[in-house]
Motif scaffolding. Sequence first.
Motif, PDB file in Angstrom:
ATOM      1  N   TYR A  15     -18.707   4.664 -31.056  1.00 21.86           N
ATOM      2  CA  TYR A  15     -18.030   3.528 -31.672  1.00 21.86           C
ATOM      3  C   TYR A  15     -17.069   2.869 -30.681  1.00 21.86           C
ATOM      4  N   VAL A  16     -17.041   1.535 -30.712  1.00 16.93           N
ATOM      5  CA  VAL A  16     -16.117   0.793 -29.852  1.00 16.93           C
ATOM      6  C   VAL A  16     -14.949   0.214 -30.645  1.00 16.93           C
ATOM      7  N   ALA A  17     -14.967   0.381 -31.958  1.00 22.31           N
ATOM      8  CA  ALA A  17     -13.850   0.012 -32.829  1.00 22.31           C
ATOM      9  C   ALA A  17     -13.939   0.861 -34.083  1.00 22.31           C
ATOM     10  N   GLY A  18     -12.799   1.112 -34.684  1.00 20.44           N
ATOM     11  CA  GLY A  18     -12.777   1.839 -35.939  1.00 20.44           C
ATOM     12  C   GLY A  18     -13.088   0.912 -37.106  1.00 20.44           C
ATOM     13  N   PRO A  19     -13.170   1.444 -38.319  1.00 17.91           N
ATOM     14  CA  PRO A  19     -13.450   0.621 -39.499  1.00 17.91           C
ATOM     15  C   PRO A  19     -12.227  -0.178 -39.933  1.00 17.91           C
ATOM     16  N   HIS A  20     -12.472  -1.218 -40.759  1.00 21.95           N
ATOM     17  CA  HIS A  20     -11.420  -1.973 -41.438  1.00 21.95           C
ATOM     18  C   HIS A  20     -10.488  -2.678 -40.454  1.00 21.95           C
ATOM     19  N   GLN A  21     -11.070  -3.477 -39.566  1.00 27.48           N
ATOM     20  CA  GLN A  21     -10.251  -4.255 -38.655  1.00 27.48           C
ATOM     21  C   GLN A  21      -9.407  -5.251 -39.442  1.00 27.48           C
ATOM     22  N   SER A  22      -8.158  -5.426 -39.022  1.00 28.39           N
ATOM     23  CA  SER A  22      -7.227  -6.324 -39.701  1.00 28.39           C
ATOM     24  C   SER A  22      -6.088  -6.634 -38.748  1.00 28.39           C
ATOM     25  N   SER A  23      -5.141  -7.460 -39.215  1.00 30.24           N
ATOM     26  CA  SER A  23      -3.982  -7.756 -38.368  1.00 30.24           C
ATOM     27  C   SER A  23      -3.151  -6.504 -38.118  1.00 30.24           C
ATOM     28  N   GLU A  24      -3.167  -5.572 -39.096  1.00 27.17           N
ATOM     29  CA  GLU A  24      -2.439  -4.312 -38.917  1.00 27.17           C
ATOM     30  C   GLU A  24      -3.210  -3.341 -38.033  1.00 27.17           C
ATOM     31  N   HIS A  25      -4.529  -3.438 -38.060  1.00 22.96           N
ATOM     32  CA  HIS A  25      -5.389  -2.551 -37.274  1.00 22.96           C
ATOM     33  C   HIS A  25      -6.413  -3.399 -36.504  1.00 22.96           C
ATOM     34  N   PRO A  26      -5.975  -4.102 -35.450  1.00 23.45           N
ATOM     35  CA  PRO A  26      -6.891  -5.000 -34.739  1.00 23.45           C
ATOM     36  C   PRO A  26      -8.079  -4.292 -34.110  1.00 23.45           C
ATOM     37  N   LEU A  27      -7.948  -3.012 -33.820  1.00 25.98           N
ATOM     38  CA  LEU A  27      -9.050  -2.244 -33.245  1.00 25.98           C
ATOM     39  C   LEU A  27      -9.724  -1.365 -34.297  1.00 25.98           C
ATOM     40  N   GLY A  28      -9.440  -1.640 -35.571  1.00 23.87           N
ATOM     41  CA  GLY A  28      -9.948  -0.804 -36.641  1.00 23.87           C
ATOM     42  C   GLY A  28      -9.100   0.452 -36.783  1.00 23.87           C
ATOM     43  N   VAL A  29      -9.205   1.093 -37.932  1.00 21.87           N
ATOM     44  CA  VAL A  29      -8.433   2.312 -38.169  1.00 21.87           C
ATOM     45  C   VAL A  29      -8.867   3.390 -37.171  1.00 21.87           C
ATOM     46  N   GLY A  30      -7.942   3.873 -36.395  1.00 22.92           N
ATOM     47  CA  GLY A  30      -8.219   4.891 -35.384  1.00 22.92           C
ATOM     48  C   GLY A  30      -8.669   4.354 -34.050  1.00 22.92           C
ATOM     49  N   GLY A  31      -8.959   3.053 -33.986  1.00 23.71           N
ATOM     50  CA  GLY A  31      -9.500   2.487 -32.759  1.00 23.71           C
ATOM     51  C   GLY A  31      -8.544   2.481 -31.586  1.00 23.71           C
ATOM     52  N   GLU A  32      -7.250   2.498 -31.868  1.00 26.40           N
ATOM     53  CA  GLU A  32      -6.268   2.515 -30.785  1.00 26.40           C
ATOM     54  C   GLU A  32      -6.436   3.731 -29.881  1.00 26.40           C
ATOM     55  N   ALA A  33      -6.975   4.817 -30.447  1.00 22.43           N
ATOM     56  CA  ALA A  33      -7.156   6.046 -29.658  1.00 22.43           C
ATOM     57  C   ALA A  33      -8.115   5.859 -28.497  1.00 22.43           C
ATOM     58  N   LEU A  34      -8.934   4.824 -28.551  1.00 22.61           N
ATOM     59  CA  LEU A  34      -9.898   4.572 -27.472  1.00 22.61           C
ATOM     60  C   LEU A  34      -9.257   3.905 -26.266  1.00 22.61           C
ATOM     61  N   HIS A  35      -8.027   3.443 -26.395  1.00 22.89           N
ATOM     62  CA  HIS A  35      -7.440   2.597 -25.360  1.00 22.89           C
ATOM     63  C   HIS A  35      -6.193   3.190 -24.717  1.00 22.89           C
ATOM     64  N   GLY A  36      -5.889   4.456 -25.020  1.00 21.11           N
ATOM     65  CA  GLY A  36      -4.725   5.081 -24.402  1.00 21.11           C
ATOM     66  C   GLY A  36      -4.812   5.149 -22.896  1.00 21.11           C
ATOM     67  N   TRP A  37      -6.029   5.165 -22.350  1.00 16.93           N
ATOM     68  CA  TRP A  37      -6.202   5.284 -20.900  1.00 16.93           C
ATOM     69  C   TRP A  37      -5.640   4.083 -20.151  1.00 16.93           C
ATOM     70  N   HIS A  38      -5.556   2.914 -20.807  1.00 11.42           N
ATOM     71  CA  HIS A  38      -5.025   1.752 -20.098  1.00 11.42           C
ATOM     72  C   HIS A  38      -3.816   1.134 -20.794  1.00 11.42           C
ATOM     73  N   LEU A  39      -3.434   1.668 -21.968  1.00  8.08           N
ATOM     74  CA  LEU A  39      -2.261   1.145 -22.657  1.00  8.08           C
ATOM     75  C   LEU A  39      -1.093   2.124 -22.643  1.00  8.08           C
ATOM     76  N   GLY A  40      -1.361   3.403 -22.452  1.00 10.17           N
ATOM     77  CA  GLY A  40      -0.320   4.425 -22.446  1.00 10.17           C
ATOM     78  C   GLY A  40       0.062   4.830 -21.035  1.00 10.17           C
ATOM     79  N   ALA A  41       0.651   6.026 -20.934  1.00  8.41           N
ATOM     80  CA  ALA A  41       1.114   6.529 -19.638  1.00  8.41           C
ATOM     81  C   ALA A  41      -0.035   6.694 -18.652  1.00  8.41           C
TER      82      ALA A  41
END
Length: 204
Positions: A15-41
């Motif tokens: 999956y490249v995005a989680g379910p239920h994309q919205s303004s609160e969850h632009p990457l879908g629910v849980g989708g933020e976990a896919l982007h820690g490599w370039h958004l976090g430390a």
Amino acid sequence: MSRTNLSMSISADGYVAGPHQSSEHPLGVGGEALHGWHLGAAKDHPVNRQVVSEMLDGMKATIMGRNMFGPIRGGWGDSRWQGWWGDEPPYHCPVFVLTHHRHEPIELEGGTTFFFVTDGIESAYEQATAIASGGDISIAGGASCARQAIAAGIVDEIDLQVNPVILGAGERLFEGFAAGTPTLDLVRVLEAPGIAHLRYRVVR
């Protein structure tokens, strides 16, 4: 001749995005976990910095879907939405947004102008190719835009940032393709803590 690169973060279950994309969850629910490599430390790891640079630096045009541009659905109405990225998006090139609804171009700082394309991926690619003048083109996502680009045969290489995350639902990159389509040749593997960067060449 332009090179067209598709680069997406992806879960271990595809999956490249989680379910239920919205303004609160632009990457879908849980989708933020896919982007820690370039958004976090982890973004400061040299391999991750290299991959981010390859995704953005030197691109002469970018294509994305409307869902990636923002959470608004249907007609634009009087919305003043300009994307998720503030006054200076990271693209620094013309960005062609696939949509069913007309919208005037949005010019922002740093060289990014969003153009809205209502007649399909082939038209967006034709416009991107013309403006890139032989330079590289990025397919930024989301999943639907990426699938359309692959199906249209305009993608030369696919970079996947594979995360050890199971989302269980959401948007799959390769949903709806027949077995063996597209044909991919693995040409590079890079590794950083918690992430594997895979590059595939699309075989034609």
